[in-house]
Design a protein around this motif. Structure first.
Motif, PDB file in Angstrom:
ATOM      1  N   PHE A   9       0.762  -1.217   0.066  1.00  0.00           N
ATOM      2  CA  PHE A   9      -0.107  -0.069   0.052  1.00  0.00           C
ATOM      3  C   PHE A   9       0.590   1.367   0.078  1.00  0.00           C
ATOM      4  N   GLU A  10       1.975   1.425   0.584  1.00  0.00           N
ATOM      5  CA  GLU A  10       2.821   2.561   0.739  1.00  0.00           C
ATOM      6  C   GLU A  10       3.276   2.922  -0.477  1.00  0.00           C
ATOM      7  N   ARG A  11       3.510   1.865  -1.680  1.00  0.00           N
ATOM      8  CA  ARG A  11       3.853   2.300  -2.763  1.00  0.00           C
ATOM      9  C   ARG A  11       2.837   3.050  -3.768  1.00  0.00           C
ATOM     10  N   VAL A  12       1.577   2.416  -3.664  1.00  0.00           N
ATOM     11  CA  VAL A  12       0.245   3.123  -4.246  1.00  0.00           C
ATOM     12  C   VAL A  12       0.078   4.403  -3.718  1.00  0.00           C
ATOM     13  N   PHE A  70     -10.013  12.046  -3.570  1.00  0.00           N
ATOM     14  CA  PHE A  70     -10.057  10.580  -3.668  1.00  0.00           C
ATOM     15  C   PHE A  70      -9.831   9.796  -2.303  1.00  0.00           C
ATOM     16  N   VAL A  71     -10.793   8.943  -2.042  1.00  0.00           N
ATOM     17  CA  VAL A  71     -10.863   8.260  -0.725  1.00  0.00           C
ATOM     18  C   VAL A  71     -10.817   6.653  -1.027  1.00  0.00           C
ATOM     19  N   ALA A  72      -9.576   5.968  -0.423  1.00  0.00           N
ATOM     20  CA  ALA A  72      -9.620   4.654  -0.629  1.00  0.00           C
ATOM     21  C   ALA A  72     -10.740   3.712   0.274  1.00  0.00           C
ATOM     22  N   THR A  73     -11.144   2.831  -0.364  1.00  0.00           N
ATOM     23  CA  THR A  73     -12.104   2.025   0.471  1.00  0.00           C
ATOM     24  C   THR A  73     -11.430   0.726   0.946  1.00  0.00           C
ATOM     25  N   ASP A  74     -10.485   0.499   0.519  1.00  0.00           N
ATOM     26  CA  ASP A  74      -9.743  -0.996   0.809  1.00  0.00           C
ATOM     27  C   ASP A  74      -8.714  -0.559   2.030  1.00  0.00           C
ATOM     28  N   ARG A  75      -8.208   0.693   2.067  1.00  0.00           N
ATOM     29  CA  ARG A  75      -7.201   1.087   3.117  1.00  0.00           C
ATOM     30  C   ARG A  75      -7.596   2.305   3.501  1.00  0.00           C
ATOM     31  N   ALA A 121     -16.098  17.135  -3.896  1.00  0.00           N
ATOM     32  CA  ALA A 121     -16.597  16.103  -4.698  1.00  0.00           C
ATOM     33  C   ALA A 121     -15.779  14.936  -4.332  1.00  0.00           C
ATOM     34  N   ILE A 122     -16.096  13.836  -4.086  1.00  0.00           N
ATOM     35  CA  ILE A 122     -15.401  12.521  -3.510  1.00  0.00           C
ATOM     36  C   ILE A 122     -15.538  11.589  -4.475  1.00  0.00           C
ATOM     37  N   VAL A 123     -14.396  10.921  -4.887  1.00  0.00           N
ATOM     38  CA  VAL A 123     -14.430   9.618  -5.751  1.00  0.00           C
ATOM     39  C   VAL A 123     -13.999   8.669  -4.978  1.00  0.00           C
ATOM     40  N   HIS A 124     -14.511   7.648  -4.569  1.00  0.00           N
ATOM     41  CA  HIS A 124     -14.119   6.522  -3.740  1.00  0.00           C
ATOM     42  C   HIS A 124     -13.811   5.137  -4.357  1.00  0.00           C
ATOM     43  N   GLY A 125     -12.865   4.326  -3.704  1.00  0.00           N
ATOM     44  CA  GLY A 125     -12.679   3.034  -4.546  1.00  0.00           C
ATOM     45  C   GLY A 125     -11.614   2.446  -4.009  1.00  0.00           C
ATOM     46  N   PRO A 126     -11.099   1.470  -4.451  1.00  0.00           N
ATOM     47  CA  PRO A 126      -9.900   0.758  -4.160  1.00  0.00           C
ATOM     48  C   PRO A 126      -8.660   1.685  -4.438  1.00  0.00           C
ATOM     49  N   ALA A 127      -7.563   1.791  -3.675  1.00  0.00           N
ATOM     50  CA  ALA A 127      -6.478   2.620  -4.056  1.00  0.00           C
ATOM     51  C   ALA A 127      -5.971   2.425  -5.390  1.00  0.00           C
ATOM     52  N   LEU A 128      -5.647   1.459  -5.648  1.00  0.00           N
ATOM     53  CA  LEU A 128      -5.135   1.097  -6.995  1.00  0.00           C
ATOM     54  C   LEU A 128      -5.793   1.519  -8.206  1.00  0.00           C
TER      55      LEU A 128
END
Length: 219
Positions: free
Chosen positions: A132-135, A161-166, A175-182
């Protein structure tokens, strides 16, 4: 990530990709990547550009392409992709720990390796679980206004941008876009395949990547 961590991450990602490219069949190397007009082998060759093309040579090519950075990069990549894959792989291994990067943007090669890694892995049905630290470092880079040549500032303006997995948030906006960080990273970088993984204001991001034709309603 500190500077040593970034260099170690870049080295590791290059070595992993070198091993991947070395293992592929000619048919797999000829598979279309997520980069329009580039095969998997084109992407492999592109990842050695930093070792083969100096800044002045690149700028000379940009001038020859009427100031089009994209056409210059494509032309160089097309030429470099004519080399045997063994030589491309050898360069990725030999220069795995190379510290060259665009001025003031030490994380740029890491972001490039992660995104281009997905450009070849996804069409081949190969998965990679990135630390995760790389992404996170790549997302910080592409949303901090320093990613000139990577992401147009207008693409991410007003978006968060907000991660849902971390636990991770990047960018500034209401305006928020959310999803897995990658998938957030790939979406920001214009990879349309990632949009299906994202929610919230993803339509705004999508329309900035693929503007609708003039006269088309967007509401």
């Amino acid at each position: 990530m500190n500077d040593a961590d970034v260099v170690a991450a870049i080295t590791d990602e290059r070595l992993r990709l070198a091993e991947l490219f070395a293992s592929l069949t000619p048919a797999q190397l000829a598979t279309s990547s997520l980069c329009a007009g580039w095969s998997v082998k084109h992407v492999a060759a592109h990842l050695t550009m930093l070792f083969n093309v100096s800044g002045p040579r690149l700028m000379f090519r940009v001038l020859g392409e009427q100031l089009s950075f994209d056409r210059a990069i494509d032309g160089i990549t097309q030429q470099m992709a004519t080399r045997p894959i063994d030589g491309i792989v050898r360069q990725l291994r030999d220069f795995a720990g190379d510290r060259r990067h665009p001025p003031g943007r030490a994380v740029a090669p890491l972001a490039d390796l992660i995104v281009h890694g997905e450009d070849v892995r996804r069409p081949l049905g190969i998965t990679r679980d990135y630390p995760f630290e790389r992404v996170d470092a790549a997302l910080r880079f592409v949303t901090a206004g320093r990613a000139i040549g990577f992401v147009p500032a207008s693409r991410i303006r007003g978006l968060r941008f907000v991660a849902t997995d971390r636990d991770g948030t990047w960018g500034v906006g209401n305006a928020i876009v959310h999803g897995p960080a990658l998938s957030l990273l790939l979406g920001i970088m214009g990879r349309r395949i990632a949009f299906a993984d994202l929610g919230g204001a993803v339509r705004v991001l999508q329309q900035r990547v693929d503007p609708p034709p003039k006269g088309t309603a967007t509401t």
